[in-house]
Design a protein around this motif. Structure first.
Motif, PDB file in Angstrom:
ATOM      1  N   THR B  25     -26.520  20.222  14.393  1.00  0.00           N
ATOM      2  CA  THR B  25     -25.981  18.879  14.225  1.00  0.00           C
ATOM      3  C   THR B  25     -26.848  17.853  14.956  1.00  0.00           C
ATOM      4  O   THR B  25     -27.128  16.786  14.427  1.00  0.00           O
ATOM      5  N   ALA B  26     -27.292  18.215  16.169  1.00  0.00           N
ATOM      6  CA  ALA B  26     -28.092  17.273  16.949  1.00  0.00           C
ATOM      7  C   ALA B  26     -29.370  16.923  16.204  1.00  0.00           C
ATOM      8  O   ALA B  26     -29.782  15.756  16.158  1.00  0.00           O
ATOM      9  N   VAL B  27     -29.987  17.921  15.596  1.00  0.00           N
ATOM     10  CA  VAL B  27     -31.228  17.686  14.844  1.00  0.00           C
ATOM     11  C   VAL B  27     -30.955  16.751  13.678  1.00  0.00           C
ATOM     12  O   VAL B  27     -31.701  15.793  13.427  1.00  0.00           O
ATOM     13  N   ALA B  28     -29.859  17.015  12.967  1.00  0.00           N
ATOM     14  CA  ALA B  28     -29.537  16.203  11.796  1.00  0.00           C
ATOM     15  C   ALA B  28     -29.214  14.766  12.206  1.00  0.00           C
ATOM     16  O   ALA B  28     -29.621  13.816  11.532  1.00  0.00           O
ATOM     17  N   VAL B  29     -28.486  14.619  13.319  1.00  0.00           N
ATOM     18  CA  VAL B  29     -28.139  13.271  13.775  1.00  0.00           C
ATOM     19  C   VAL B  29     -29.394  12.514  14.176  1.00  0.00           C
ATOM     20  O   VAL B  29     -29.590  11.351  13.811  1.00  0.00           O
ATOM     21  N   ARG B  30     -30.283  13.211  14.900  1.00  0.00           N
ATOM     22  CA  ARG B  30     -31.526  12.553  15.332  1.00  0.00           C
ATOM     23  C   ARG B  30     -32.363  12.152  14.109  1.00  0.00           C
ATOM     24  O   ARG B  30     -32.921  11.061  14.051  1.00  0.00           O
ATOM     25  N   ALA B  31     -32.428  13.029  13.125  1.00  0.00           N
ATOM     26  CA  ALA B  31     -33.216  12.728  11.932  1.00  0.00           C
ATOM     27  C   ALA B  31     -32.625  11.542  11.173  1.00  0.00           C
ATOM     28  O   ALA B  31     -33.363  10.707  10.647  1.00  0.00           O
ATOM     29  N   THR B  32     -31.279  11.463  11.143  1.00  0.00           N
ATOM     30  CA  THR B  32     -30.635  10.350  10.449  1.00  0.00           C
ATOM     31  C   THR B  32     -30.897   9.037  11.182  1.00  0.00           C
ATOM     32  O   THR B  32     -31.184   8.005  10.563  1.00  0.00           O
ATOM     33  N   LEU B  33     -30.820   9.091  12.525  1.00  0.00           N
ATOM     34  CA  LEU B  33     -31.135   7.905  13.336  1.00  0.00           C
ATOM     35  C   LEU B  33     -32.537   7.415  13.025  1.00  0.00           C
ATOM     36  O   LEU B  33     -32.767   6.238  12.748  1.00  0.00           O
ATOM     37  N   LYS B  34     -33.480   8.353  13.063  1.00  0.00           N
ATOM     38  CA  LYS B  34     -34.886   8.002  12.874  1.00  0.00           C
ATOM     39  C   LYS B  34     -35.108   7.439  11.470  1.00  0.00           C
ATOM     40  O   LYS B  34     -35.770   6.416  11.298  1.00  0.00           O
ATOM     41  N   ARG B  35     -34.510   8.114  10.488  1.00  0.00           N
ATOM     42  CA  ARG B  35     -34.700   7.678   9.101  1.00  0.00           C
ATOM     43  C   ARG B  35     -34.165   6.265   8.907  1.00  0.00           C
ATOM     44  O   ARG B  35     -34.835   5.411   8.326  1.00  0.00           O
ATOM     45  N   ASP B  36     -32.966   5.995   9.418  1.00  0.00           N
ATOM     46  CA  ASP B  36     -32.383   4.674   9.213  1.00  0.00           C
ATOM     47  C   ASP B  36     -33.144   3.595   9.968  1.00  0.00           C
ATOM     48  O   ASP B  36     -33.300   2.480   9.477  1.00  0.00           O
ATOM     49  N   GLN B 113     -23.515  19.659   7.925  1.00  0.00           N
ATOM     50  CA  GLN B 113     -23.255  19.075   9.251  1.00  0.00           C
ATOM     51  C   GLN B 113     -21.985  18.219   9.190  1.00  0.00           C
ATOM     52  O   GLN B 113     -21.629  17.722   8.135  1.00  0.00           O
ATOM     53  N   PRO B 114     -21.340  18.032  10.347  1.00  0.00           N
ATOM     54  CA  PRO B 114     -20.128  17.188  10.348  1.00  0.00           C
ATOM     55  C   PRO B 114     -20.457  15.744   9.975  1.00  0.00           C
ATOM     56  O   PRO B 114     -21.306  15.117  10.604  1.00  0.00           O
ATOM     57  N   LEU B 115     -19.765  15.261   8.958  1.00  0.00           N
ATOM     58  CA  LEU B 115     -20.034  13.915   8.454  1.00  0.00           C
ATOM     59  C   LEU B 115     -19.778  12.821   9.494  1.00  0.00           C
ATOM     60  O   LEU B 115     -20.562  11.875   9.584  1.00  0.00           O
ATOM     61  N   PRO B 116     -18.704  12.919  10.319  1.00  0.00           N
ATOM     62  CA  PRO B 116     -18.492  11.850  11.309  1.00  0.00           C
ATOM     63  C   PRO B 116     -19.701  11.648  12.227  1.00  0.00           C
ATOM     64  O   PRO B 116     -20.048  10.519  12.555  1.00  0.00           O
ATOM     65  N   ALA B 117     -20.364  12.743  12.607  1.00  0.00           N
ATOM     66  CA  ALA B 117     -21.528  12.613  13.488  1.00  0.00           C
ATOM     67  C   ALA B 117     -22.663  11.896  12.764  1.00  0.00           C
ATOM     68  O   ALA B 117     -23.362  11.058  13.341  1.00  0.00           O
ATOM     69  N   LEU B 118     -22.842  12.207  11.491  1.00  0.00           N
ATOM     70  CA  LEU B 118     -23.942  11.593  10.739  1.00  0.00           C
ATOM     71  C   LEU B 118     -23.689  10.103  10.508  1.00  0.00           C
ATOM     72  O   LEU B 118     -24.604   9.290  10.637  1.00  0.00           O
ATOM     73  N   VAL B 119     -22.424   9.752  10.181  1.00  0.00           N
ATOM     74  CA  VAL B 119     -22.161   8.329   9.953  1.00  0.00           C
ATOM     75  C   VAL B 119     -22.222   7.560  11.270  1.00  0.00           C
ATOM     76  O   VAL B 119     -22.630   6.402  11.288  1.00  0.00           O
ATOM     77  N   LEU B 120     -21.882   8.228  12.356  1.00  0.00           N
ATOM     78  CA  LEU B 120     -21.994   7.559  13.656  1.00  0.00           C
ATOM     79  C   LEU B 120     -23.453   7.170  13.916  1.00  0.00           C
ATOM     80  O   LEU B 120     -23.743   6.096  14.447  1.00  0.00           O
TER      81      LEU B 120
END
Lengths: 214, 247
Positions: B25-36, B113-120
């Motif tokens: 999840t941490a990897v996915a969240v970091r990647a989403t942060l970076k991408r956005d 991955q948990p969607l709430p973490a990704l949207v956060l």
């Protein structure tokens, strides 16, 4: 663990019209299942239901014998879905697009694998070009690179041949049958005639009547 | 694309077997942060629009009302807060829209991955590039409204805290209207009532700083609102996205 996606008495209604009713499906490893039907017959809707995106249906879904509701996380870890829209960000380069998908899928960050995946769909030399500057077919190829990049047994592909040139279609078809031979499973809608093989099964969606998985 | 013979069959064999869900999840969240972040920085106009709107509105008030410093100073806290709130609201509509249009959103929803973490992560980027710049810019515009000297830090701090709540609450509305083609007005109607507590305590903090009263209580309530929003909003956003995609 084997791979099995089942649907029992699946039915879906849209605007007071049954798209399909009483649909029983049993999809196992090594199969390519082609969903056929005229425009508006509910092919995309069926794929969305089977990939767990739509909850608005009657009937039951099972993933590896367990009800989908309870095994959703395990199901998603096995699913690769390519929708109507390629899901490729125009402002990002193909490499950046794939990097996000890799992380989203829980795969380790691996730049070499991304380059290899892009090479496998014939996008060598376009790795650093913003995807918005690529043609529609090339953008579709970026999306298709995920098939190589992210190893998942169940592929759900909605019109994957859209905008792909003739050589690409041949290669993608070969890719699909290779995946089925290796024990994967492909669920695909297309208007393109797939070469007949023993692995290929067809599901025909008609005009609202009762359907049976052939 | 290579044919079936060219593909490394033995290597792929492992991948085709049924898979257990993996962590990451941490990897996915970091990647989403970076991408956005990368996406927003490549579409600068979207980052600049709310800031320009904020500056324009605040510039017009002294011209439209009166250049009298005493009058301006008395309405400045409310003006700055209202303008910043509307600027943040303006930018919310695009939070999920481009992802929805190009199909990335359905991929986000299909991630294991948990969607709430990704949207956060997405909301955090929105705050970093909208709320935080608005908060940093507000003191400069405060000078134009002859805001008393002691209240600049409180203004920036209250806006930074408050705009994080605004981003979180607004994202729920943005997620609900993402499937509608013209949801702008609906978004305002949905989220403005929920913005009111933030506005009251945010503007109240600046007002208290001007009057020399204690600002700690106001800031504490803003912090509490943020904490509540952080606890509930990610789940509400995730549920709203699911509803929108279903429709």
């Amino acid at each position: 663990m084997s791979l099995r996606l089942q649907a029992r008495k699946l039915a879906c209604e849209r605007d007071d019209r049954w798209l399909f009713r009483g649909l029983d499906l049993d999809i196992r490893a090594g199969e390519i299942v082609r969903v056929e039907g005229p425009n508006g017959s509910g092919k995309t809707t069926l794929l969305k239901i089977l990939s767990g995106q739509l909850a608005d249906y009657h009937g039951e879904l099972f993933w590896n014998e367990a009800p989908m509701r309870r095994s959703r996380k395990a199901f998603l870890a096995n699913l690769l879905y390519l929708g109507h829209s390629p899901g490729v960000k125009a402002a990002l380069t193909p490499l950046e697009n794939l990097a996000w998908y890799q992380a989203l899928a829980g795969e380790p960050d691996d730049a070499a694998a991304r380059l290899e995946a892009l090479a496998s769909v014939g996008l060598v030399g376009f790795e650093e070009v913003p995807a918005g500057q690529l043609s529609a077919g090339q953008q579709r190829r970026v999306a298709l690179a995920r098939l190589t990049l992210i190893p998942r047994p169940l592929w759900v592909l909605d019109e994957p041949f859209t905008a792909i040139d003739r050589d690409g279609v041949v290669a993608l078809e070969a890719r699909l049958s290779a995946h089925a031979r290796q024990g994967g499973c492909v669920l695909v809608t297309t208007h393109h005639a797939l070469a007949a093989s023993s692995a290929l099964r067809r599901i025909r969606l008609g005009q609202g009547g009762d359907d049976a998985g052939a | 694309m290579p044919g079936p013979d060219a593909s490394p069959v033995s290597e792929q064999q492992a991948g085709v077997a049924c898979r257990e869900p993996r962590e990451g999840t941490a990897v996915a969240v970091r990647a989403t942060l970076k991408r956005d972040l990368v996406l927003m920085l490549r579409r600068r106009s979207e980052v600049l629009n709310p800031l320009v709107f904020f500056a324009l509105v605040i510039t017009l008030f002294p011209i439209g009302i009166s250049p009298d410093p005493a009058l301006l100073a008395s309405i400045a806290p409310g003006l700055l807060w209202v303008a910043a709130l509307l600027a943040a609201l303006l930018s919310l509509d695009s939070l999920f829209r481009s992802d929805f249009e190009d199909g990335s959103l359905e991929q986000l929803l299909l991630s294991p991955q948990p969607l709430p973490a990704l949207v956060l992560a997405k909301v955090a980027v929105h705050w970093l590039l909208t709320g935080l710049p608005l908060a940093l810019m507000a003191p400069v515009l405060g000078i134009m409204l002859s805001l008393p000297a002691g209240s600049y830090a409180v203004l920036a701090l209250s806006l930074a805290l408050g705009s994080a709540s605004l981003s979180l609450i607004g994202a729920i509305g943005a997620a609900l209207i993402v499937g509608l083609s013209r949801g702008g007005v609906l978004l305002s109607l949905l989220v403005l009532p929920l913005y009111i507590p933030v506005l009251i305590f945010g503007a109240g903090a600046v007002q208290a700083a001007i009057l020399g009263a204690g600002v700690a209580a106001h800031l504490a309530i803003l912090g509490a609102l943020l904490a509540v929003a952080l606890m509930f909003a990610p789940w509400a956003i995730a549920a709203s996205l699911r509803i929108s995609i279903n429709g």
